[in-house]
Design a protein around this motif. Structure first.
Motif, mmCIF file in Angstrom:
data_model
loop_
_atom_site.group_PDB
_atom_site.id
_atom_site.type_symbol
_atom_site.label_atom_id
_atom_site.label_comp_id
_atom_site.label_asym_id
_atom_site.label_seq_id
_atom_site.Cartn_x
_atom_site.Cartn_y
_atom_site.Cartn_z
ATOM 1 N N GLY A 152 0.829 -1.182 0.000
ATOM 2 C CA GLY A 152 0.000 0.000 0.000
ATOM 3 C C GLY A 152 0.869 1.239 0.000
ATOM 4 N N VAL A 153 0.278 2.383 -0.294
ATOM 5 C CA VAL A 153 1.045 3.621 -0.349
ATOM 6 C C VAL A 153 1.760 3.890 0.970
ATOM 7 C CG1 VAL A 153 0.849 6.118 -0.572
ATOM 8 C CG2 VAL A 153 -0.393 4.648 -2.128
ATOM 9 N N ALA A 154 1.116 3.608 2.081
ATOM 10 C CA ALA A 154 1.700 3.903 3.385
ATOM 11 C C ALA A 154 2.957 3.090 3.647
ATOM 12 C CB ALA A 154 0.669 3.662 4.483
ATOM 13 N N ASP A 155 3.057 1.909 3.029
ATOM 14 C CA ASP A 155 4.207 1.026 3.271
ATOM 15 C C ASP A 155 5.236 1.077 2.150
ATOM 16 O OD1 ASP A 155 2.899 0.027 5.588
ATOM 17 O OD2 ASP A 155 1.705 -1.307 4.303
ATOM 18 N N LEU A 156 4.971 1.841 1.117
ATOM 19 C CA LEU A 156 5.795 1.758 -0.082
ATOM 20 C C LEU A 156 7.222 2.242 0.152
ATOM 21 C CD1 LEU A 156 5.832 1.008 -3.066
ATOM 22 C CD2 LEU A 156 5.090 3.329 -3.603
ATOM 23 N N LYS A 157 7.401 3.283 0.938
ATOM 24 C CA LYS A 157 8.759 3.805 1.126
ATOM 25 C C LYS A 157 9.662 2.779 1.782
ATOM 26 C CE LYS A 157 11.504 7.773 2.523
ATOM 27 N NZ LYS A 157 12.616 6.967 3.049
ATOM 28 N N THR A 158 9.146 2.034 2.735
ATOM 29 C CA THR A 158 9.950 0.994 3.369
ATOM 30 C C THR A 158 10.397 -0.033 2.340
ATOM 31 O OG1 THR A 158 8.780 1.273 5.466
ATOM 32 C CG2 THR A 158 9.968 -0.795 5.151
ATOM 33 N N VAL A 159 9.492 -0.395 1.447
ATOM 34 C CA VAL A 159 9.832 -1.348 0.391
ATOM 35 C C VAL A 159 10.902 -0.769 -0.531
ATOM 36 C CG1 VAL A 159 8.928 -2.561 -1.640
ATOM 37 C CG2 VAL A 159 7.573 -2.451 0.457
ATOM 38 N N ARG A 493 5.247 -3.244 -7.523
ATOM 39 C CA ARG A 493 5.129 -3.388 -6.064
ATOM 40 C C ARG A 493 3.710 -3.087 -5.599
ATOM 41 N NH1 ARG A 493 8.850 -6.932 -5.330
ATOM 42 N NH2 ARG A 493 10.940 -6.189 -4.741
ATOM 43 N N LEU A 494 3.064 -2.116 -6.207
ATOM 44 C CA LEU A 494 1.673 -1.816 -5.847
ATOM 45 C C LEU A 494 0.746 -2.969 -6.200
ATOM 46 C CD1 LEU A 494 1.405 1.901 -7.060
ATOM 47 C CD2 LEU A 494 1.498 1.120 -4.689
ATOM 48 N N GLU A 495 1.081 -3.685 -7.278
ATOM 49 C CA GLU A 495 0.230 -4.771 -7.746
ATOM 50 C C GLU A 495 0.588 -6.118 -7.128
ATOM 51 O OE1 GLU A 495 -0.829 -3.079 -12.207
ATOM 52 O OE2 GLU A 495 0.843 -4.474 -11.957
ATOM 53 N N GLY A 496 1.753 -6.208 -6.462
ATOM 54 C CA GLY A 496 2.167 -7.470 -5.864
ATOM 55 C C GLY A 496 2.654 -8.492 -6.861
ATOM 56 N N THR A 497 3.187 -8.029 -7.991
ATOM 57 C CA THR A 497 3.716 -8.919 -9.032
ATOM 58 C C THR A 497 5.245 -8.863 -9.017
ATOM 59 O OG1 THR A 497 3.594 -7.130 -10.657
ATOM 60 C CG2 THR A 497 1.682 -8.593 -10.471
ATOM 61 N N PRO A 498 5.935 -9.824 -9.685
ATOM 62 C CA PRO A 498 7.394 -9.715 -9.780
ATOM 63 C C PRO A 498 7.779 -8.350 -10.342
ATOM 64 C CG PRO A 498 6.670 -11.871 -10.522
ATOM 65 C CD PRO A 498 5.415 -11.060 -10.308
ATOM 66 N N ALA A 499 8.761 -7.714 -9.718
ATOM 67 C CA ALA A 499 9.099 -6.323 -10.049
ATOM 68 C C ALA A 499 10.410 -6.247 -10.806
ATOM 69 C CB ALA A 499 9.194 -5.494 -8.768
ATOM 70 N N ILE A 500 10.407 -5.481 -11.896
ATOM 71 C CA ILE A 500 11.639 -5.305 -12.640
ATOM 72 C C ILE A 500 12.714 -4.798 -11.696
ATOM 73 C CG2 ILE A 500 11.041 -2.952 -13.388
ATOM 74 C CD1 ILE A 500 12.446 -3.661 -16.070
#
Length: 508
Positions: A152-159, A493-500
């Motif tokens: 989610g947007v709130a957790d994205l920076k940590t990722v 990352r927002l979609e939960g799919t393998p990320a380039i």
């Protein structure tokens, strides 16, 4: 001769990357068919070398298609213009890098011998006719990081802190690059802005060709307001007498310019920048009208997709002509004023200038800002992540604009935004184009990217999944755009799919 070769050759990439799609342009004199073919030569400066390859092919009505490849820099398809041949004397210009070549063709037609000039320097360059061209290297297969649960947007920076760790140490954002990135994300109405490297959350960047989507929306606005039509010939918006009506056949319309099916070259043939570091600054309305008058506005039947900075720049100028005000003022009237985007514009306000981050070339050197003149509609806008999120939120929810946006020209914004999303033509397999927004047919996302001499950017929004992402970088796109890669990674990352993957090879 005092010549710093690395600085000299770096200009090819720094100035040829205004938009990531490159092509060939045309302009010519005399009988040019003797030049048809592929020509290869090597520039020598001390112990260092640079291979250049030129493609020449006669076109219609005495024109000449021309493109230059800087092979060792992996820059292919750089537009060359003003190809001339008078007797055995030959010349051509390469406006994007502020250079050009002139010399003679041998009697047997197998050798071009002459001089390459760029930035006040001159080097001998002989080129031999080739049977087979050196092709661009194939892009390596994309590497993907394993999928994680949708962030989610709130957790994205940590990722992203974890995902960007390598780039911050040895890659695109390593300290020696002076690189900075500002990211804006909105999902289901929740927005976040964060930055890395030398950038700040409120940094102002050049957005390059994302500007084209603003020009597309201005077009949609003026259609809704009844001042232009999509099928209106661009000739009718230009000053009287600028260009003649084609004697027969179709002619270029406003829609043809916006959906990149105009048949116009990528750059105008009479573009000769006084300062290669700021190549568009002195290309004014007079030069634009002169080129269009000479080139004409005839439209070939079934004209294919052909990415053209000239075409969208002409669209912006034509709309400004119809409105009777400069493009920058039209932008404010139709979009940035109603949406309260105070930090977005062609010229830097005092407030914007205080936060304008310095741009850099792909190898980390300071780059001059680009000031677009008559072609501002193709790439002349500067903005912040916050303003760009406002713009992208309007794309996602044009029916939910604040009441303050719906006054004056803003009254037509909801309908115009919706109209700007309607696809009109195919751009490439799996991708269609609306009014300058590219549409990914598989995902339903709309996107555009941008690049100037010192900046790169990537914008994407998906109405069905209700998210949007903007990535702004103070580094020019080199062999690939890190801003593009990062934008795609965030979507994954927002979609939960393998990320380039964002892991990059260490910088040399």
């Amino acid at each position: 001769m005092n010549l710093s070769f690395p600085r000299f050759v770096a200009r090819f990439l720094a100035l040829s990357g205004f938009l990531l799609v490159v092509g060939m342009t045309l302009f010519a004199q005399s009988n040019l068919s003797a030049l048809d073919g592929v020509w290869l030569g090597t520039l020598f400066a001390g112990p260092q070398t640079l291979r250049l390859q030129v493609h020449l092919q006669a076109g219609v009505a005495g024109s000449q298609n021309c493109a230059l490849d800087s092979i060792d820099q992996r820059a292919f398809g750089i537009v060359c213009t003003q190809v001339t041949m008078n007797g055995d004397t030959v010349s051509f210009d390469v406006p994007a890098v502020g250079g050009g070549w002139s010399g003679k063709i041998s009697k047997d037609g197998k050798t071009l011998t002459g001089t390459w000039k760029q930035g006040g320097n001159a080097l001998p360059l002989a080129m031999q006719r080739q049977e087979i061209a050196i092709e661009p290297p194939k892009a390596p297969a994309a590497v993907f990081d394993a999928a994680i649960p949708a962030a989610g947007v709130a957790d994205l920076k940590t990722v992203l802190d974890a995902d960007l760790a390598s780039a911050l140490k040895v890659g695109a954002l390593a300290p020696e690059t002076h690189g900075g990135i500002t990211i804006g994300v909105v999902q289901h109405g929740v927005r976040r802005i964060f930055s890395y490297g030398t950038a700040a959350p409120d940094s102002v960047f050049e957005i390059g060709s994302i500007s084209k989507t603003f020009t597309g929306l201005i077009l949609a606005q003026m259609v809704e307001q009844g001042t232009v039509r999509l099928d209106e010939p661009v000739r009718e918006l230009l000053p009287r007498g600028t260009v003649a009506k084609p004697a027969s056949g179709g002619e270029i319309t406003l829609l043809d310019l916006s959906d990149q099916h105009s048949g116009l070259p990528r750059l105008p043939g009479n573009m000769h920048p006084a300062d290669p570091r700021d190549p568009y600054a002195d290309y004014n309305e007079t030069l634009l009208y002169t080129f269009i008058g000479q080139h004409g506005v005839g439209l070939a039947p079934d004209a294919p997709f052909g990415y053209s900075n000239l075409g969208v720049g002409l669209l912006g100028q034509a709309l400004a002509d119809r409105a009777g005000k400069p493009y920058a003022d039209l932008l404010h009237q139709q979009i940035t004023g109603p949406l309260k985007m105070a930090d977005t514009g062609v010229a830097l306000s005092a407030g914007m200038r205080a936060h304008f981050i310095e741009g850099h070339t792909g190898d980390g050197r300071p780059a001059a800002a680009w000031d677009l003149n008559a072609l501002a509609g193709a790439g002349g806008i500067r903005s912040t992540a916050a303003d760009m999120l406002t713009y992208l939120e309007a794309q996602l929810h044009s029916d939910q604009l604040p009441p303050g946006a719906l006054t004056g020209a803003g009254k037509t914004l909801p309908a115009a935004i919706a109209a700007s999303h309607v696809v009109h033509a195919e751009a490439m397999p799996g991708t269609h184009i609306a009014l300058n927004w590219f549409h990914n047919d598989a995902t339903g996302s709309y996107w555009h990217n941008g690049a100037t001499g010192g900046y790169s950017s990537y914008a994407v929004f998906n109405p069905g999944k209700d998210f949007a992402v903007i990535v702004l970088s103070n580094t020019a796109a080199g062999q690939e755009s890190f801003a593009d890669r990062l934008g795609e990674h965030i979507v994954h990352r927002l979609e939960g799919t393998p990320a380039i993957s964002l892991a990059m090879e260490p910088r040399p």
